[in-house]
Design an enzyme around this catalytic site. Structure first.
Site, PDB file in Angstrom:
ATOM      1  N   HIS A 446      12.755  78.936  -6.091  1.00 24.01           N
ATOM      2  CA  HIS A 446      13.462  78.790  -7.362  1.00 24.01           C
ATOM      3  C   HIS A 446      12.503  78.706  -8.552  1.00 24.01           C
ATOM      4  O   HIS A 446      12.922  78.698  -9.698  1.00 24.01           O
ATOM      5  CB  HIS A 446      14.375  77.546  -7.313  1.00 24.01           C
ATOM      6  CG  HIS A 446      15.626  77.719  -8.111  1.00 24.01           C
ATOM      7  ND1 HIS A 446      15.803  78.717  -9.051  1.00 24.01           N
ATOM      8  CD2 HIS A 446      16.791  77.016  -8.120  1.00 24.01           C
ATOM      9  CE1 HIS A 446      16.992  78.628  -9.596  1.00 24.01           C
ATOM     10  NE2 HIS A 446      17.623  77.604  -9.046  1.00 24.01           N
ATOM     11  N   ASP A 450      15.798  83.369  -9.710  1.00 22.56           N
ATOM     12  CA  ASP A 450      16.968  82.588 -10.123  1.00 22.56           C
ATOM     13  C   ASP A 450      18.155  82.895  -9.206  1.00 22.56           C
ATOM     14  O   ASP A 450      18.175  83.896  -8.482  1.00 22.56           O
ATOM     15  CB  ASP A 450      17.311  82.827 -11.595  1.00 22.56           C
ATOM     16  CG  ASP A 450      17.498  84.295 -11.892  1.00 22.56           C
ATOM     17  OD1 ASP A 450      18.332  84.913 -11.208  1.00 22.56           O
ATOM     18  OD2 ASP A 450      16.788  84.835 -12.759  1.00 22.56           O
TER      19      ASP A 450
END
Ligand code: CAO
Length: 476
Positions: A446, A450
């Site tokens: 992350h 995204d």
């Protein structure tokens, strides 16, 4: 042909019975790396220790190159002890590098006079691993002495009139030659052992019927490849309750898993799950499966899943990437080297299928078969393990539905999927249907990926699997 097939199956079964003992991932031996010769140091030593009795004496056996630029390895287990007699090609120890486990075998005949390391010590490439008291003519121990095997008692079958044995029958009868002995060099014997070939079935074209390396290679080439089913390879160990607590060091592949997964745990990971309607893919696979099996290739869902993944990665190159340890740069990888989490007798290994973007579904299937076969035999070389760019875990092959996969750093994403289950679902006309459903769970780094990217990528991959015919448009 049937005989040959029968033989091949027979030898695979032998391989299977040895499996429980086969702890290492790969095997270094002088037969595998024919270009390897004892180092100049050893030659020099051989010359200086030559005596009038033609006895070579003590020769240091140096830790050979195990590949991938590895300089040091940890000694996991000695398979011989001081005083043991060894023959060229004998396995002497299991070692572990950062990348894989390797079995080392000796290039000489002789007696082990000294082991230079204890278990758990770090051994250094090109430094003595052990000292071997080599007995024999100078050069014989490092070239190719001929071994003999007791003959088998069946005589050759005569093809002449009334079963008379003709000269050709004798020439074709490869088992018994030169006074009832089977002639082959240790290198050829070692290779035959590795390949599970009974040398008595190979026709020797060398002098006096000697079986040459080419004879063995021709034999292997003429024998169709067969994949090894897991059921053949997994004899169930007996279950015993532990009488008391047992402390066991974490070594080998498990130690590698400790390091990799600890590093993975440092990465903030985003999870995303969905389900895929596998109905069309199940049909497609069952229509192709038997045809491929006739060619000796097992065809599971994996080749199609990998191809769909690679096609989706072409549109989402940021998922086929590596990040550096500090996460300051991201490298979009040109090749799709798709790692497959593999449940093997040695533990979890993730070999990868290289350049999936250039391979046909058939080629992917062949490559997967090869990796799975080597993985089950504990013989995956480092080259098959390094260089992965994205990983998949088919936990459904074991059972289960959902998983939470952990990224294999430096990769940035991984997918796990569960078993294909027949479940009730509503179709587009709101009718209740029997659907083939497979759950997929993705994890992505992350810091650089995204959630929306992973969701779009997953949608594309899913649409390819749900309409496999659409893949044809993009296949090269
Ligand atoms: N759903 C339903 N059936 C499945 C399936 C799934 N998800 N995965 C495999 N099967 C079927 C295959 O189609 C095959 O069926 P047939 O007998 O009809 O041919 C059979 O199960 C055996 O398949 P396989 O396991 O030999 O081959 P594969 O290519 O599907 O998978 C491999 C290969 C290496 C991925 C798998 O064997 C394996 O080791 N999976 C475990 C992965 C793992 O441990 N993950 C956890 C990693 S994190 O610790």
């Amino acid at each position: 042909m049937m005989n040959r097939l029968g033989n091949r199956l027979g030898s695979l079964a032998v391989g299977a019975s040895q499996l429980t003992l086969a702890r290492p991932v790969t095997r270094w031996n002088p037969h595998r790396y024919p270009s390897w010769r004892p180092s100049r140091g050893i030659h020099t030593h051989l010359r200086t220790i030559h005596t009038g009795r033609s006895v070579l004496g003590e020769v240091p056996f140096l830790l050979p190159d195990v590949g991938e630029g590895i300089q040091t390895v940890q000694i996991m287990e000695w398979l011989v002890k001081e005083g043991d007699t060894v023959t060229m090609g004998d396995d002497v120890c299991n070692v572990q590098s950062d990348k894989s486990a390797v079995t080392i075998s000796v290039p000489y005949d002789g007696v082990v006079s000294k082991l230079m390391y204890e278990v758990d010590d770090t051994a250094v490439k090109d430094k003595p691993l052990m000292i071997i008291d080599v007995d024999g003519e100078e050069g014989s121990a490092v070239t190719t002495p001929v071994e003999e095997t007791p003959p088998i008692s069946t005589p050759p079958t005569g093809t002449g009139k009334d079963g008379r044995i003709l000269k050709e029958d004798v020439m074709n009868f490869t088992q018994v030659v030169s006074g009832g002995k089977l002639l082959a060099t240790p290198a050829v014997r070692g290779m035959a052992r590795e390949e599970g070939v009974d040398l008595r079935t190979v026709r020797g074209t060398g002098e006096g019927g000697r079986i040459l390396k080419e004879d063995l290679l021709d034999y292997i080439a003429a024998t169709p490849p067969l994949y090894i089913s897991k059921t053949t390879l997994s004899p169930q160990p007996p279950i015993h309750a532990l009488p008391e607590d047992e402390v066991v060091p974490i070594r080998g592949i498990k130690a590698v898993m400790v390091r990799t997964m600890t590093a993975s745990g440092q990465i903030p990971q985003f999870g995303y799950c969905d389900e895929v309607d596998m109905g069309q893919l199940v049909q497609l696979r069952s229509s192709l499966k038997d045809r491929l099996l006739e060619k000796g290739v097992k065809f599971s869902y994996m080749p199609l899943i990998l191809k769909a993944l690679s096609l989706a990665l072409l549109e989402y190159p940021m998922l086929n990437a590596h990040v550096d340890q500090e996460c300051t740069t991201i490298t979009y990888k040109a090749d799709h080297n798709i790692g497959i989490a593999m449940d093997t007798p040695d533990g979890l290994i993730v070999p990868n299928v290289k350049r999936v973007q250039t391979k046909s579904v058939f080629e992917i299937a062949v490559e997967l078969n090869r990796l799975q076969e080597l993985g089950m035999l504990g013989k995956l070389p480092p080259a098959d393990i390094v260089g992965g760019t994205f990983s998949l875990s088919n936990i459904g092959a074991v059972g289960g539905t959902y998983a939470k996969p952990m990224i294999l750093p430096p990769e940035v994403a991984i997918g796990a999927f569960g078993k294909v289950q027949v479940l009730p679902r509503f179709d587009q006309s709101d009718d209740l249907v029997r659907a083939h459903v497979m759950q997929v769970s993705w994890s992505a780094d992350h810091r650089v990926i995204d959630g929306a990217t992973i969701a779009r990528f997953s949608n594309l991959w899913k649409s390819l699997l749900e309409n496999p015919a659409s893949m044809i448009l993009d296949l090269k």
